[in-house]
Design a protein around this motif. Sequence first.
Motif, PDB file in Angstrom:
ATOM      1  N   PHE A  99      63.937  47.254  70.950  1.00 56.15           N
ATOM      2  CA  PHE A  99      65.249  46.721  71.253  1.00 56.15           C
ATOM      3  C   PHE A  99      65.192  45.204  71.121  1.00 56.15           C
ATOM      4  O   PHE A  99      64.172  44.583  71.358  1.00 56.15           O
ATOM      5  CB  PHE A  99      65.707  47.117  72.667  1.00 56.15           C
ATOM      6  CG  PHE A  99      64.776  46.674  73.757  1.00 56.15           C
ATOM      7  CD1 PHE A  99      64.946  45.454  74.394  1.00 56.15           C
ATOM      8  CD2 PHE A  99      63.711  47.483  74.148  1.00 56.15           C
ATOM      9  CE1 PHE A  99      64.078  45.044  75.387  1.00 56.15           C
ATOM     10  CE2 PHE A  99      62.846  47.079  75.151  1.00 56.15           C
ATOM     11  CZ  PHE A  99      63.027  45.852  75.774  1.00 56.15           C
ATOM     12  N   LYS A 100      66.301  44.651  70.673  1.00 55.64           N
ATOM     13  CA  LYS A 100      66.425  43.222  70.450  1.00 55.64           C
ATOM     14  C   LYS A 100      65.181  42.689  69.723  1.00 55.64           C
ATOM     15  O   LYS A 100      64.874  43.141  68.635  1.00 55.64           O
ATOM     16  CB  LYS A 100      66.684  42.481  71.757  1.00 55.64           C
ATOM     17  CG  LYS A 100      67.356  41.140  71.535  1.00 55.64           C
ATOM     18  CD  LYS A 100      67.964  40.546  72.765  1.00 55.64           C
ATOM     19  CE  LYS A 100      68.669  39.242  72.408  1.00 55.64           C
ATOM     20  NZ  LYS A 100      69.361  38.615  73.546  1.00 55.64           N
ATOM     21  N   ASN A 101      64.425  41.749  70.334  1.00 57.52           N
ATOM     22  CA  ASN A 101      63.266  41.150  69.661  1.00 57.52           C
ATOM     23  C   ASN A 101      61.950  41.837  69.999  1.00 57.52           C
ATOM     24  O   ASN A 101      60.877  41.326  69.653  1.00 57.52           O
ATOM     25  CB  ASN A 101      63.164  39.661  70.017  1.00 57.52           C
ATOM     26  CG  ASN A 101      64.276  38.846  69.398  1.00 57.52           C
ATOM     27  OD1 ASN A 101      64.737  39.152  68.302  1.00 57.52           O
ATOM     28  ND2 ASN A 101      64.723  37.813  70.091  1.00 57.52           N
ATOM     29  N   TRP A 102      62.002  42.986  70.675  1.00 55.45           N
ATOM     30  CA  TRP A 102      60.791  43.692  71.085  1.00 55.45           C
ATOM     31  C   TRP A 102      60.447  44.807  70.103  1.00 55.45           C
ATOM     32  O   TRP A 102      61.336  45.459  69.552  1.00 55.45           O
ATOM     33  CB  TRP A 102      60.961  44.280  72.481  1.00 55.45           C
ATOM     34  CG  TRP A 102      61.000  43.250  73.563  1.00 55.45           C
ATOM     35  CD1 TRP A 102      62.094  42.614  74.059  1.00 55.45           C
ATOM     36  CD2 TRP A 102      59.873  42.723  74.276  1.00 55.45           C
ATOM     37  NE1 TRP A 102      61.737  41.715  75.041  1.00 55.45           N
ATOM     38  CE2 TRP A 102      60.378  41.760  75.197  1.00 55.45           C
ATOM     39  CE3 TRP A 102      58.505  42.963  74.235  1.00 55.45           C
ATOM     40  CZ2 TRP A 102      59.556  41.057  76.062  1.00 55.45           C
ATOM     41  CZ3 TRP A 102      57.680  42.254  75.108  1.00 55.45           C
ATOM     42  CH2 TRP A 102      58.203  41.319  75.997  1.00 55.45           C
ATOM     43  N   PHE A 103      59.137  45.029  69.905  1.00 57.82           N
ATOM     44  CA  PHE A 103      58.675  46.097  69.022  1.00 57.82           C
ATOM     45  C   PHE A 103      57.359  46.660  69.547  1.00 57.82           C
ATOM     46  O   PHE A 103      56.606  45.982  70.259  1.00 57.82           O
ATOM     47  CB  PHE A 103      58.503  45.601  67.584  1.00 57.82           C
ATOM     48  CG  PHE A 103      57.578  44.418  67.437  1.00 57.82           C
ATOM     49  CD1 PHE A 103      56.220  44.594  67.241  1.00 57.82           C
ATOM     50  CD2 PHE A 103      58.074  43.122  67.492  1.00 57.82           C
ATOM     51  CE1 PHE A 103      55.366  43.509  67.106  1.00 57.82           C
ATOM     52  CE2 PHE A 103      57.224  42.024  67.366  1.00 57.82           C
ATOM     53  CZ  PHE A 103      55.869  42.227  67.177  1.00 57.82           C
TER      54      PHE A 103
END
Length: 338
Positions: free
Chosen positions: A191-195
């Motif tokens: 989600f968003k800038n997380w992986f």
Amino acid sequence: MIIKLRQTITLIFLLCINISFAVSDSLVFNGGTALVGEIKKMEKGVLEIDIPYGDENFKIKWQSIKEIYTKSQFLVSADGKVIYGRLESISDGKVKIFDESETYLICNLSDIVYLAQLKDGFDNRFTATLEAGFNLFKARDMQQFSLRSSAGYHEDKWSVNATYNIIRSSQNETESIKRTDGLLDYKRLLFKNWFGILTISTLSNTEQLIDIRANSQLGVGNYIYSSNKAYLILKIGINNNLERFSNIDESFNSWEGSLSTELNLYAVDGLELSFNYMGYSGLTEKGRYRADLNLDLKYDLPLDLFIRAGFVFNYDNQPAINSVQTDYVFRTGIGWEW
């Protein structure tokens, strides 16, 4: 009034060319020049577009583009979000990302970090590089050879990348030096800038008496900073370290915590600087610390060729018996990328 008339004429001109050449996407540059074609992608501040009268994709600096209009959908990374839709400029420096019934985002052109055409073809999602270097010295008949290679496949929300590198060095009256490392990396957007990340890496190194070191890492990462000029990533995880040394018969298996950072700079045309640091702290082997550092400077040449200089440094505060704590390699080569 004059500005609006100029914009109207430009749009009519673009429309006429689109109909004539049956292409879908249009660009307007800061100087007012227009270009039509099929936009392929934009990454690292460079946009690639296939134009009807060219044999190869035309590459353009993203910062030189004033307006953009697309008829097909794209995967867009902007403002910390991943969005699917068409792009259309609505004012100087502003663009909306939308589909037939909804506008998803209005942002500055400069906020767009990545752009990829939504096509299912393998060629649109596959990348590869191959680089070789060779040195020959008269003194002691010294010979050095290096090979670096990589391949990657990217889907909308996940990607897999692999690398394989070798170094061979030999000279009279001295033992040959051999170094081999490989990497298989899977990354999935959360989600968003997380992986999330799953990585398997291997290393064989005669300098540190390592027959094989296999690391299996699971963790998460975050884009701390991301733009069309640079990005900075921070990753944290847990790692299983399986080792066998050339002077010891038994194998060793341990668990470690890992913390790493990745910095990539590509603001200068054709020049790219990348820095990677990975630190490991022992969980089952208390007091052990390892670190891997990579620094690369790459310059693009015509015909998809490039030259690159790289520095690799490995540190282990508890190495094998009769081994050394550090090893480093400096290498240069010329390569080709697809």
